[in-house]
Design a protein around this motif. Structure first.
Motif, PDB file in Angstrom:
ATOM      1  N   THR A 247     -41.351 -13.067  37.206  1.00  0.00           N
ATOM      2  CA  THR A 247     -42.118 -11.870  37.592  1.00  0.00           C
ATOM      3  C   THR A 247     -42.036 -11.685  39.102  1.00  0.00           C
ATOM      4  OG1 THR A 247     -44.209 -13.109  37.820  1.00  0.00           O
ATOM      5  CG2 THR A 247     -43.757 -12.107  35.682  1.00  0.00           C
TER       6      THR A 247
ATOM      7  N   SER B 214     -35.997  -1.536  41.845  1.00  0.00           N
ATOM      8  CA  SER B 214     -34.839  -1.430  40.945  1.00  0.00           C
ATOM      9  C   SER B 214     -33.706  -2.330  41.432  1.00  0.00           C
ATOM     10  CB  SER B 214     -34.356   0.023  40.865  1.00  0.00           C
ATOM     11  OG  SER B 214     -35.332   0.846  40.272  1.00  0.00           O
TER      12      SER B 214
ATOM     13  N   GLN C 219     -34.509  -5.788  40.387  1.00  0.00           N
ATOM     14  CA  GLN C 219     -34.199  -5.999  38.975  1.00  0.00           C
ATOM     15  C   GLN C 219     -32.721  -6.341  38.793  1.00  0.00           C
ATOM     16  OE1 GLN C 219     -35.474  -2.613  36.676  1.00  0.00           O
ATOM     17  NE2 GLN C 219     -37.616  -2.823  37.285  1.00  0.00           N
ATOM     18  N   LYS C 220     -31.866  -5.606  39.472  1.00  0.00           N
ATOM     19  CA  LYS C 220     -30.419  -5.869  39.404  1.00  0.00           C
ATOM     20  C   LYS C 220     -30.097  -7.242  39.969  1.00  0.00           C
ATOM     21  CE  LYS C 220     -28.951  -1.969  37.624  1.00  0.00           C
ATOM     22  NZ  LYS C 220     -28.333  -1.966  36.265  1.00  0.00           N
TER      23      LYS C 220
ATOM     24  N   ALA D 108     -32.072  -9.878  39.982  1.00  0.00           N
ATOM     25  CA  ALA D 108     -32.480 -10.884  38.995  1.00  0.00           C
ATOM     26  C   ALA D 108     -31.449 -10.990  37.871  1.00  0.00           C
ATOM     27  CB  ALA D 108     -33.851 -10.535  38.426  1.00  0.00           C
ATOM     28  N   GLU D 109     -30.953  -9.844  37.416  1.00  0.00           N
ATOM     29  CA  GLU D 109     -29.935  -9.833  36.358  1.00  0.00           C
ATOM     30  C   GLU D 109     -28.656 -10.515  36.824  1.00  0.00           C
ATOM     31  OE1 GLU D 109     -29.430  -5.791  35.245  1.00  0.00           O
ATOM     32  OE2 GLU D 109     -31.424  -5.609  34.342  1.00  0.00           O
TER      33      GLU D 109
ATOM     34  N   TYR E 162     -37.615 -10.751  32.399  1.00  0.00           N
ATOM     35  CA  TYR E 162     -38.316 -10.568  33.675  1.00  0.00           C
ATOM     36  C   TYR E 162     -39.197  -9.331  33.615  1.00  0.00           C
ATOM     37  CZ  TYR E 162     -34.516  -7.214  34.372  1.00  0.00           C
ATOM     38  OH  TYR E 162     -33.625  -6.182  34.212  1.00  0.00           O
ATOM     39  N   GLN E 163     -40.158  -9.319  34.518  1.00  0.00           N
ATOM     40  CA  GLN E 163     -41.015  -8.160  34.740  1.00  0.00           C
ATOM     41  C   GLN E 163     -41.049  -7.946  36.250  1.00  0.00           C
ATOM     42  OE1 GLN E 163     -42.688  -5.585  32.687  1.00  0.00           O
ATOM     43  NE2 GLN E 163     -44.247  -7.018  31.985  1.00  0.00           N
ATOM     44  N   ILE E 164     -40.480  -6.859  36.723  1.00  0.00           N
ATOM     45  CA  ILE E 164     -40.352  -6.622  38.158  1.00  0.00           C
ATOM     46  C   ILE E 164     -40.786  -5.191  38.465  1.00  0.00           C
ATOM     47  CG2 ILE E 164     -38.747  -6.496  40.118  1.00  0.00           C
ATOM     48  CD1 ILE E 164     -37.006  -8.582  38.668  1.00  0.00           C
ATOM     49  N   GLY E 165     -41.767  -5.043  39.343  1.00  0.00           N
ATOM     50  CA  GLY E 165     -42.256  -3.724  39.702  1.00  0.00           C
ATOM     51  C   GLY E 165     -43.390  -3.832  40.699  1.00  0.00           C
TER      52      GLY E 165
END
Length: 280
Positions: free
Chosen positions: A226, A250, A253-254, A256-257, A264-267
């Motif tokens: 997270t 965003s 998120q990329k 982490a991928e 995952y939870q990203i925001g």
């Protein structure tokens, strides 16, 4: 001066029958929540969904992390009835997924590991189908304490890294970056329990430092990640260096991928236990 909070980080007040019911159950059972104590911005949303994150072992922490709203003061005596009250609240709320966290209790020989275990056992007595996630301190890296928790076998073991390596001592002066990684690694290597960790952004870290921290977590087998925006609780806490834009989240998120994370939870408003059941 404190920077004005961006509009996308503001949450409306929610006062419904459901939120009042949750508050009533918590008050009746004399229970604390991290939602209240840490001034979580998602509190009302979670209450409206009939859920909360339980905070055990009192309101006072033995560590003084510079981002956290929970008081650093002489800890209270353990309430030995608390595990049972937690279980009763879980049943009353009909929780299918319960999240339990705690203050850090360096004053206790086992750091409070046995109290976590008692909470897990009491929940399973009354609600055997409920999945349990625990968000723990580092227990000073005590393997005996960790073994006790592994034996109780929560579905998810969460220990937050909180920030990047280069800022760790600034944000968590009594913590240790390598020790936090070792705690997660030990649970991962000695059980089939899912491991989870999270960090805040906005303390002055770079994208490269974030990437390095994500790699460290991925390399020890951390299953769930997270990331959320740090929001300064008061003028006495660490100042916000930067509010990340929605677009920058965003990018995270990329990132982490690309490191390898699949779960995952990203925001901006993501917190450790935010929508934890959905992420599980």
């Amino acid at each position: 001066m404190r920077e004005r909070l961006p509009q996308y980080l503001k949450r409306p007040l929610i006062d419904t029958e459901k939120t009042r019911t949750v508050r009533k159950i918590l008050k009746t059972k004399c229970l604390n929540t991290v939602c209240e104590n840490a001034r979580c911005p998602n509190k009302n949303e979670c209450y409206s969904k009939n859920t909360a994150t339980f905070l055990i072992m009192g309101n006072n922490c033995t560590r003084n992390c510079r981002y956290c709203n929970i008081s650093c003061a002489k800890p209270e005596q353990l309430d030995l009835k608390e595990p049972k009250h937690i279980a009763e609240a879980v049943k009353a709320l009909n929780l299918k997924y319960a999240v339990i966290t705690s203050v850090t209790r360096d004053d206790l020989p086992d750091g409070g590991a046995n109290h976590f275990v008692n909470c897990i056992r009491e929940i399973r007595k009354l609600s055997p189908e409920t999945k349990i996630e625990i968000l723990t301190p580092d227990f000073k890296g005590d393997k005996k304490a960790l073994n006790h928790i592994i034996e109780a076998h929560p579905e998810v073991f969460n220990h937050n890294i909180e920030t990047v390596k280069d800022l760790f001592k600034t944000a968590r002066p009594q913590g240790d970056y390598a020790r936090s990684l070792d705690v997660l690694s030990y649970v991962k290597n000695n059980s089939d329990i899912l491991t989870k960790s999270g960090l805040m952004v906005g303390l002055g870290e770079t994208f490269k430092q974030i990437e390095n921290t994500l790699k460290d977590l991925y390399d020890i087998g951390c299953d769930i990640l997270t990331i959320g925006q740090y929001i300064q609780p008061s003028k006495l806490h660490l100042a916000v260096d930067k509010y990340y834009s929605v677009e920058e989240f965003s990018i995270l998120q990329k990132l982490a991928e690309n490191v390898g994370f699949k779960h995952y939870q990203i925001g901006p408003l993501v917190r450790s236990s935010y929508k934890a059941d959905e992420l599980f």
